[in-house]
Write a protein that holds these residues in place. Sequence first.
Motif, PDB file in Angstrom:
ATOM      1  N   ASP A  73       7.223  48.447  83.042  1.00 24.88           N
ATOM      2  CA  ASP A  73       6.399  49.609  83.377  1.00 24.88           C
ATOM      3  C   ASP A  73       5.523  49.920  82.172  1.00 24.88           C
ATOM      4  OD1 ASP A  73       5.270  52.086  83.921  1.00 24.88           O
ATOM      5  OD2 ASP A  73       7.146  52.985  84.615  1.00 24.88           O
ATOM      6  N   PRO A  74       4.212  49.771  82.278  1.00 28.71           N
ATOM      7  CA  PRO A  74       3.338  49.999  81.134  1.00 28.71           C
ATOM      8  C   PRO A  74       3.450  51.387  80.512  1.00 28.71           C
ATOM      9  CG  PRO A  74       2.125  48.916  82.893  1.00 28.71           C
ATOM     10  CD  PRO A  74       3.473  49.312  83.455  1.00 28.71           C
ATOM     11  N   ARG A  75       3.997  52.354  81.242  1.00 24.83           N
ATOM     12  CA  ARG A  75       4.156  53.715  80.702  1.00 24.83           C
ATOM     13  C   ARG A  75       5.344  53.838  79.753  1.00 24.83           C
ATOM     14  NH1 ARG A  75       4.100  56.324  86.515  1.00 24.83           N
ATOM     15  NH2 ARG A  75       5.520  54.584  86.649  1.00 24.83           N
ATOM     16  N   GLU A  76       6.186  52.809  79.704  1.00 22.15           N
ATOM     17  CA  GLU A  76       7.384  52.866  78.858  1.00 22.15           C
ATOM     18  C   GLU A  76       7.045  53.005  77.379  1.00 22.15           C
ATOM     19  OE1 GLU A  76      11.240  50.819  79.533  1.00 22.15           O
ATOM     20  OE2 GLU A  76       9.940  49.505  80.721  1.00 22.15           O
ATOM     21  N   LEU A  77       5.958  52.407  76.937  1.00 20.25           N
ATOM     22  CA  LEU A  77       5.579  52.522  75.530  1.00 20.25           C
ATOM     23  C   LEU A  77       5.300  53.977  75.171  1.00 20.25           C
ATOM     24  CD1 LEU A  77       4.897  51.300  72.781  1.00 20.25           C
ATOM     25  CD2 LEU A  77       2.554  51.005  73.618  1.00 20.25           C
ATOM     26  N   ASP A  78       4.517  54.654  75.991  1.00 22.72           N
ATOM     27  CA  ASP A  78       4.214  56.065  75.734  1.00 22.72           C
ATOM     28  C   ASP A  78       5.487  56.907  75.732  1.00 22.72           C
ATOM     29  OD1 ASP A  78       1.488  55.502  75.581  1.00 22.72           O
ATOM     30  OD2 ASP A  78       1.194  55.839  77.733  1.00 22.72           O
ATOM     31  N   ALA A  79       6.396  56.617  76.656  1.00 18.42           N
ATOM     32  CA  ALA A  79       7.649  57.376  76.736  1.00 18.42           C
ATOM     33  C   ALA A  79       8.505  57.133  75.489  1.00 18.42           C
ATOM     34  CB  ALA A  79       8.417  56.996  78.001  1.00 18.42           C
ATOM     35  N   ALA A  80       8.571  55.899  75.025  1.00 20.82           N
ATOM     36  CA  ALA A  80       9.362  55.591  73.827  1.00 20.82           C
ATOM     37  C   ALA A  80       8.771  56.266  72.594  1.00 20.82           C
ATOM     38  CB  ALA A  80       9.442  54.080  73.624  1.00 20.82           C
ATOM     39  N   LEU A  81       7.448  56.268  72.480  1.00 20.82           N
ATOM     40  CA  LEU A  81       6.807  56.940  71.345  1.00 20.82           C
ATOM     41  C   LEU A  81       7.027  58.452  71.406  1.00 20.82           C
ATOM     42  CD1 LEU A  81       3.527  54.852  71.208  1.00 20.82           C
ATOM     43  CD2 LEU A  81       5.275  54.980  69.413  1.00 20.82           C
ATOM     44  N   ALA A  82       7.010  59.009  72.598  1.00 27.15           N
ATOM     45  CA  ALA A  82       7.257  60.444  72.749  1.00 27.15           C
ATOM     46  C   ALA A  82       8.691  60.790  72.352  1.00 27.15           C
ATOM     47  CB  ALA A  82       6.965  60.890  74.179  1.00 27.15           C
ATOM     48  N   ARG A  83       9.654  59.977  72.789  1.00 26.59           N
ATOM     49  CA  ARG A  83      11.053  60.204  72.403  1.00 26.59           C
ATOM     50  C   ARG A  83      11.200  60.111  70.891  1.00 26.59           C
ATOM     51  NH1 ARG A  83      11.986  56.856  76.829  1.00 26.59           N
ATOM     52  NH2 ARG A  83      12.350  55.085  75.464  1.00 26.59           N
TER      53      ARG A  83
END
Length: 89
Positions: A73-83
Amino acid sequence: MKNRTTEKIVTFQNCFSFSGYAKTLPAGSYKVVIEEDILDGLTFTAHRRTQVSLYLPPDPRHPGQSDVITLRDPRELDAALARDGLQRN
């Protein structure tokens, strides 16, 4: 459809992981390649992220070899950076 490729370096301050990848990755800087489709037929320019690849640093035990993680899921990078950002507070 046209597409574009963007390369950037992202830095994690804490260990992190992605779904579908068994290992926890150490904090550090990683090269990321983002593939996007340019959406036609709109009155403004818009892009849809289609693939994100994260390049792992080479393992010192295996010089010259490095792995690439392609995120499901290409959105996973943004989610990991947010976490990661939340863990810094």
